[in-house]
Design a protein around this motif. Structure first.
Motif, PDB file in Angstrom:
ATOM      1  N   ASN A   1      -4.692  -0.994  14.593  1.00 57.77           N
ATOM      2  CA  ASN A   1      -4.935  -1.591  13.280  1.00 57.77           C
ATOM      3  C   ASN A   1      -5.837  -0.719  12.403  1.00 57.77           C
ATOM      4  O   ASN A   1      -6.516  -1.214  11.527  1.00 57.77           O
ATOM      5  N   TYR A   2      -5.859   0.586  12.638  1.00 56.42           N
ATOM      6  CA  TYR A   2      -6.648   1.509  11.822  1.00 56.42           C
ATOM      7  C   TYR A   2      -5.714   2.201  10.847  1.00 56.42           C
ATOM      8  O   TYR A   2      -4.698   2.751  11.239  1.00 56.42           O
ATOM      9  N   GLY A   3      -6.051   2.194   9.573  1.00 60.18           N
ATOM     10  CA  GLY A   3      -5.209   2.863   8.591  1.00 60.18           C
ATOM     11  C   GLY A   3      -3.864   2.179   8.457  1.00 60.18           C
ATOM     12  O   GLY A   3      -3.688   1.018   8.806  1.00 60.18           O
ATOM     13  N   SER A   4      -2.892   2.932   7.963  1.00 58.72           N
ATOM     14  CA  SER A   4      -1.561   2.365   7.783  1.00 58.72           C
ATOM     15  C   SER A   4      -0.800   2.361   9.103  1.00 58.72           C
ATOM     16  O   SER A   4      -1.046   3.171   9.992  1.00 58.72           O
ATOM     17  N   ALA A   5       0.129   1.438   9.213  1.00 56.97           N
ATOM     18  CA  ALA A   5       0.939   1.348  10.433  1.00 56.97           C
ATOM     19  C   ALA A   5       1.734   2.624  10.633  1.00 56.97           C
ATOM     20  O   ALA A   5       1.853   3.118  11.753  1.00 56.97           O
ATOM     21  N   PHE A   6       2.261   3.178   9.562  1.00 58.00           N
ATOM     22  CA  PHE A   6       3.044   4.413   9.667  1.00 58.00           C
ATOM     23  C   PHE A   6       2.202   5.544  10.237  1.00 58.00           C
ATOM     24  O   PHE A   6       2.649   6.285  11.111  1.00 58.00           O
ATOM     25  N   CYS A   7       0.980   5.654   9.778  1.00 55.96           N
ATOM     26  CA  CYS A   7       0.105   6.735  10.228  1.00 55.96           C
ATOM     27  C   CYS A   7      -0.304   6.555  11.690  1.00 55.96           C
ATOM     28  O   CYS A   7      -0.221   7.499  12.476  1.00 55.96           O
ATOM     29  N   THR A   8      -0.731   5.369  12.074  1.00 54.24           N
ATOM     30  CA  THR A   8      -1.185   5.167  13.450  1.00 54.24           C
ATOM     31  C   THR A   8      -0.035   5.280  14.451  1.00 54.24           C
ATOM     32  O   THR A   8      -0.174   5.933  15.485  1.00 54.24           O
ATOM     33  N   VAL A   9       1.096   4.677  14.134  1.00 53.29           N
ATOM     34  CA  VAL A   9       2.256   4.776  15.022  1.00 53.29           C
ATOM     35  C   VAL A   9       2.765   6.216  15.043  1.00 53.29           C
ATOM     36  O   VAL A   9       3.144   6.740  16.096  1.00 53.29           O
ATOM     37  N   GLY A  10       2.734   6.875  13.907  1.00 51.69           N
ATOM     38  CA  GLY A  10       3.167   8.273  13.829  1.00 51.69           C
ATOM     39  C   GLY A  10       2.300   9.196  14.663  1.00 51.69           C
ATOM     40  O   GLY A  10       2.806  10.073  15.372  1.00 51.69           O
TER      41      GLY A  10
END
Length: 84
Positions: free
Chosen positions: A21-30
Motif C-alpha cells: 500500500n505504498y505509492g501507486s499500485a502500478f509502481c509497487t506491483v511493478g
C-alpha cells in the motif's frame, strides 16, 4: 513471459489484500514483479553456470535459491527506496 507472469502473481495478490500500500499500485506491483523477474533470471544463470561444477560442490540448489531471494530482495529494496 512465464517468469514475468509468475513474478506478478504474488505482488498482485499482496496488493489486493493491502500488503503493498505504498505509492501507486502500478509502481509497487511493478517493482515487485521486476525484482522477481530479474532474480529468477539470475537464478537460472547461476544454476546453469555454477551449480554442480567441479570445485563448486557447495553450490547446491538451496544456495542458488538463497541467491535468488537475496537478489530479488535487493532489487525490490533498491527500487522501492528510489521510486517510492
Amino acid at each position: 513471459a512465464a517468469a514475468a507472469f509468475g513474478g506478478s502473481l504474488l505482488p498482485l495478490y499482496a496488493w489486493s489484500i493491502g500488503l503493498l500500500n505504498y505509492g501507486s499500485a502500478f509502481c509497487t506491483v511493478g517493482i515487485a514483479t521486476f525484482a522477481a523477474f530479474m532474480a529468477t533470471n539470475a537464478e537460472s544463470l547461476i544454476g546453469a553456470t555454477m551449480q554442480g561444477k567441479k570445485g563448486l560442490e557447495w553450490m547446491t540448489n538451496e544456495v542458488v535459491n538463497f541467491f535468488n531471494t537475496v537478489i530479488g530482495a535487493g532489487i525490490a529494496i533498491g527500487l522501492g527506496s528510489l521510486l517510492l
